[in-house]
Scaffold this motif. Sequence first.
Motif, PDB file in Angstrom:
ATOM      1  N   LEU A 103     -24.113 -31.145  14.823  1.00 52.08           N
ATOM      2  CA  LEU A 103     -22.797 -31.451  14.262  1.00 52.08           C
ATOM      3  C   LEU A 103     -22.244 -32.788  14.714  1.00 52.08           C
ATOM      4  O   LEU A 103     -21.588 -33.483  13.931  1.00 52.08           O
ATOM      5  N   TRP A 104     -22.473 -33.163  15.984  1.00 52.02           N
ATOM      6  CA  TRP A 104     -21.790 -34.370  16.451  1.00 52.02           C
ATOM      7  C   TRP A 104     -22.668 -35.391  17.178  1.00 52.02           C
ATOM      8  O   TRP A 104     -22.238 -36.503  17.417  1.00 52.02           O
ATOM      9  N   SER A 105     -23.867 -35.032  17.516  1.00 55.81           N
ATOM     10  CA  SER A 105     -24.698 -35.971  18.267  1.00 55.81           C
ATOM     11  C   SER A 105     -25.105 -37.159  17.391  1.00 55.81           C
ATOM     12  O   SER A 105     -25.406 -37.005  16.210  1.00 55.81           O
ATOM     13  N   LEU A 106     -25.104 -38.345  18.012  1.00 58.37           N
ATOM     14  CA  LEU A 106     -25.575 -39.536  17.316  1.00 58.37           C
ATOM     15  C   LEU A 106     -27.087 -39.700  17.450  1.00 58.37           C
ATOM     16  O   LEU A 106     -27.702 -40.503  16.746  1.00 58.37           O
ATOM     17  N   ASP A 107     -27.664 -38.936  18.367  1.00 63.97           N
ATOM     18  CA  ASP A 107     -29.106 -39.012  18.606  1.00 63.97           C
ATOM     19  C   ASP A 107     -29.820 -37.981  17.723  1.00 63.97           C
ATOM     20  O   ASP A 107     -30.422 -37.024  18.201  1.00 63.97           O
TER      21      ASP A 107
END
Length: 441
Positions: A103-107
């Motif tokens: 949902l929110w990780s940039l990786d």
Amino acid sequence: MKRGLLLLLLYIVVLGSPLALSATLAHEASSSFLYELGRGLALSGATLLLLQVVLAARLKWVERPYGLDMLLRFHRNMAVLGLAMLIPHPIFLVLGGAGWSLLWSLDTPWYITVGRLALLVLAINVAVSLLRRRMKIRFERWRLAHDMLGPTLLVLVLLHSSNAGQDLKVDVMRTAWFAAFGIIFALFAYHRIVRPILLGRQSYRVVEVRPKAEGVWTIRLAPPKGHKRFDYLPGQFQFLTLHRHGRGLPEEEHHFTISSSPTETGYISSTVKAVGDFTATIGKTRPGDTATVHAAFGRFSYLFHPEDKDMVFIAGGIGITPLRSMLRHMHDTAADRRVLLLYANRREQDIVFRKELDEMAAESSGRLTVVHVLSKPGPEWRGESGHIDKEFIARQCGQDCLHKAFYLCGPPGLVRSLLQNLRKLGVPERRIRLEYFSFLD
């Protein structure tokens, strides 16, 4: 009606086909119900977005059973449904074991970022479409943005689904998926690029521009030389793009009722009131100008309802135009119909087609009765005054309201009020005819 039911069934079958193929061909089920639900919502939601292009493409065989106004309302509602299906998609995947980093990780892989961007574009597109009037966004600007965001959204969905979707790892599913997107992109290109070019090559000519009341103009158009005028039914409407070169006037596509009758051969007419930035320029149109015409659309015509023999037409202001078309057609064909026309305006000088309506009533042998109603009458007015409310309708129709068919056309506020009053009088919904033009602009 049978064609309409068949088209609705076809819509449901197409919408459910990718999910059915996935269940039988594409993958082994996960141990998590929520994960499978998330995948199913994504596949069905993406398919629904593809079908949005079909609904909005003005395909005659799709529009005819329903009317374009109803089709575009369905299109709007399906966009909301698509958003409601796709927002929970990543949430259910997470709850099913995909991990909260989704949902929110940039990786994350690039195609996950593309999926997030697609959801954002869809949310913006739906929100702006629903709130356009409150945000005071002009129709032409909204449509330009809508036509840009729509294909962009589909490209993002294709990139995300073809790389993230486990269902599409199977060759049959992948081939069918890319074929479906190819067909939809081709349809969009035809609707927004190819068809306007083809129609522009057969432009109609403006042959007359005549004032009909204060701020109201009738534009008469003739077909290209060597071509017949298109067929239409009284009460239908057309899309016009006026080409008025060299005078700095806008070239925008707008829908206008065809105010002429099919019995008036060799030309078509639209009667337009100056109520906005574009329509304020209608009176500057000149004979010799040209117009791209796409027609005819709509089901607001008495010919679609042969069972209607005793009718009440209620119009407000420029809403008289489709009713004038029907009344002229009835007059010219000596149709065996009885019509009571209740026509509301603010002032006497606002009445459009007054002389013609009164003449048709005088020549109708009692089949047509015209009642004018003014909300701001002058001191010399001797007719009805006030508003067309429940009591007025009951007084004019007598005790026979339940057996009449009511045709309504006018400003949205008036139509809503009329609907409420007719329901209070007990008029069945099946005997009320109207067209929601507000969904077209």
